[in-house]
Design a protein around this motif. Structure first.
Motif, PDB file in Angstrom:
ATOM      1  N   UNK A  56      -5.112  15.352  38.984  1.00  0.00           N
ATOM      2  CA  UNK A  56      -5.733  14.107  38.545  1.00  0.00           C
ATOM      3  C   UNK A  56      -6.428  13.458  39.742  1.00  0.00           C
ATOM      4  N   UNK A  57      -7.526  12.774  39.472  1.00  0.00           N
ATOM      5  CA  UNK A  57      -8.268  12.154  40.568  1.00  0.00           C
ATOM      6  C   UNK A  57      -7.369  11.166  41.320  1.00  0.00           C
ATOM      7  N   UNK A 101      -1.399  16.790  26.032  1.00  0.00           N
ATOM      8  CA  UNK A 101      -2.806  17.172  26.158  1.00  0.00           C
ATOM      9  C   UNK A 101      -2.926  18.440  26.997  1.00  0.00           C
ATOM     10  N   UNK A 102      -4.099  19.033  26.942  1.00  0.00           N
ATOM     11  CA  UNK A 102      -4.370  20.252  27.690  1.00  0.00           C
ATOM     12  C   UNK A 102      -5.537  20.019  28.627  1.00  0.00           C
ATOM     13  N   UNK A 103      -5.408  20.466  29.877  1.00  0.00           N
ATOM     14  CA  UNK A 103      -6.517  20.424  30.823  1.00  0.00           C
ATOM     15  C   UNK A 103      -7.219  21.777  30.748  1.00  0.00           C
ATOM     16  N   UNK A 104      -8.474  21.738  30.319  1.00  0.00           N
ATOM     17  CA  UNK A 104      -9.220  22.976  30.104  1.00  0.00           C
ATOM     18  C   UNK A 104      -9.640  23.606  31.425  1.00  0.00           C
ATOM     19  N   UNK A 161     -11.914  19.455  31.702  1.00  0.00           N
ATOM     20  CA  UNK A 161     -11.985  18.491  30.603  1.00  0.00           C
ATOM     21  C   UNK A 161     -10.641  18.424  29.885  1.00  0.00           C
ATOM     22  N   UNK A 162     -10.461  17.395  29.070  1.00  0.00           N
ATOM     23  CA  UNK A 162      -9.171  17.118  28.452  1.00  0.00           C
ATOM     24  C   UNK A 162      -9.240  17.343  26.946  1.00  0.00           C
ATOM     25  N   UNK A 163      -8.255  18.055  26.414  1.00  0.00           N
ATOM     26  CA  UNK A 163      -8.141  18.279  24.974  1.00  0.00           C
ATOM     27  C   UNK A 163      -6.800  17.722  24.504  1.00  0.00           C
ATOM     28  N   UNK A 164      -6.797  16.604  23.769  1.00  0.00           N
ATOM     29  CA  UNK A 164      -5.526  16.006  23.330  1.00  0.00           C
ATOM     30  C   UNK A 164      -4.805  16.904  22.328  1.00  0.00           C
ATOM     31  N   UNK A 165      -3.486  16.918  22.394  1.00  0.00           N
ATOM     32  CA  UNK A 165      -2.651  17.492  21.346  1.00  0.00           C
ATOM     33  C   UNK A 165      -2.313  16.321  20.411  1.00  0.00           C
ATOM     34  N   UNK A 204      -8.223  10.835  25.189  1.00  0.00           N
ATOM     35  CA  UNK A 204      -9.574  11.340  24.919  1.00  0.00           C
ATOM     36  C   UNK A 204     -10.537  10.924  26.027  1.00  0.00           C
ATOM     37  N   UNK A 205     -10.325   9.719  26.588  1.00  0.00           N
ATOM     38  CA  UNK A 205     -11.228   9.202  27.611  1.00  0.00           C
ATOM     39  C   UNK A 205     -10.831   9.519  29.039  1.00  0.00           C
ATOM     40  N   UNK A 206      -9.804  10.366  29.231  1.00  0.00           N
ATOM     41  CA  UNK A 206      -9.403  10.707  30.599  1.00  0.00           C
ATOM     42  C   UNK A 206     -10.539  11.398  31.345  1.00  0.00           C
ATOM     43  N   UNK A 207     -10.689  11.137  32.624  1.00  0.00           N
ATOM     44  CA  UNK A 207     -11.740  11.808  33.406  1.00  0.00           C
ATOM     45  C   UNK A 207     -11.399  13.277  33.628  1.00  0.00           C
TER      46      UNK A 207
END
Length: 335
Positions: free
Chosen positions: A227-228, A268-271, A275-279, A299-302
């Motif tokens: 994460x940033x 969620x999954x970090x692709x 990018x982020x894909x919510x479960x 959904x809006x996570x960087x």
């Protein structure tokens, strides 16, 4: 609940289920199928890059974690008529994430043998259930690191067209755009639906493949995505989870929502591109306001620096499931 045919193959292999030759995909309503998806860990895919061939068709996709084969997920897709939710096609796909065409995603011999072994169990169970089908292609007797092959079997049942296929290749040639592929697919299409548009193409869904660049200098010291602001943290996984917890609490403040006590499950999954894909199914709370705002926040996570596998020598997807506990308006479970 009565066991359904939502995942035909899992039921056949794990439960000795035998499907009669008059398989009807619409024996149960779509809502019952979707409810059955909750029996499997994973969740609805919110940002799928697949779409249907017609505006009168809808598409719902779910990702299911498969413990039978390492590094494999099952994706279940439902193609249905928007008018009355009748199911036109149900697709189950076991696939290695290989959407990034810049990745030479080869797999070792052990993985290839494990995946083939599972496929052969599925094939055997389907033949026992539906009889011998029409076969195209074949599987070589000897499998090594470079063996490439394709095989498909189709069954024309009374109400359903069923197809099982496997495609395996470790070949990589950037000039000819040939990339490694390891997947097998079971598709079931309803053939007893009347008074509906006919589709000349056999392909009911298509993919808008998005080219995803590799990270030029991936972090190879750990498996966790970053994460940033967590780049220098000793435990990047802890930093990621705490950062997301704080971000959700901050979003509550922005929305002027006051929550004194609540528990939230986050998933969620970090692709592979960060990018982020919510479960969606794994974002749950006893407080519905918290649940809604948490989903919006995820959904809006960087974008993050994706996880990296030293064994595979490439970026990989990584799932995260954890909890946020709020007591007296503050986060009570920071790590």
């Amino acid at each position: 609940m009565k066991k359904l045919t939502t995942l035909l193959i899992l039921l056949v292999v794990t439960s000795g289920f035998c499907q009669p030759p008059n398989l009807d995909l619409n024996q149960f309503p779509l809502s019952t199928y979707l409810e059955a998806e909750n029996n499997f860990p994973g969740g609805k895919i919110l940002n799928s890059d697949y779409y249907t061939v017609s505006d009168d068709l809808g598409l719902l996709s779910f990702i299911i974690k498969d413990s039978d084969i390492a590094d494999i997920d099952i994706v279940a897709r439902y193609v249905y008529y928007k008018k009355d939710s009748l199911i036109l096609e149900l697709i189950n796909e076991w696939d290695v994430a290989n959407h990034n065409k810049k990745i030479n995603n080869k797999k070792d011999l052990e993985f290839r043998k494990n995946m083939l072994s599972f496929y052969l169990r599925v094939e055997k169970a389907m033949i026992a259930s539906m009889g011998e089908g029409t076969v195209e292609g074949n599987i070589p007797l000897e499998i090594n690191d470079s063996t490439a092959y394709y095989k498909s079997t189709v069954w024309n049942l009374e109400n359903t067209f069923v197809k099982l296929s496997i495609t395996m290749s470790n070949n990589y040639n950037k000039q000819t755009e040939e990339f490694p592929i390891h997947k097998f697919v079971v598709s079931m299409r309803a053939t007893n639906i009347t008074d509906r548009p006919t589709y000349k193409t056999k392909q009911l869904i298509k993919r808008d493949r998005k080219e995803i660049p590799n990270i030029e200098h991936p972090i190879v010291s750990g498996k966790d995505p970053i994460y940033m602001g967590c780049e220098k943290s000793v435990d990047k996984g802890v930093c990621l989870r705490n950062s997301v917890r704080k971000r959700i609490l901050k979003e509550l403040e922005v929305e002027n929502v006051v929550i004194e006590n609540a528990t939230l499950k986050v998933g969620f999954r970090v692709e592979i591109d960060g990018s982020i894909a919510p479960f969606e199914r794994d974002i749950k709370s006893n407080n519905k306001q918290l649940q809604t705002i948490a989903l919006q926040t995820i959904i809006g996570l960087p974008k993050m620096i994706p996880a990296y596998s030293k064994k595979m020598d490439q970026n990989v997807t990584a799932g995260n499931i954890f909890y946020l506990v709020i007591k007296d308006g503050k986060i009570a479970n920071l790590e």
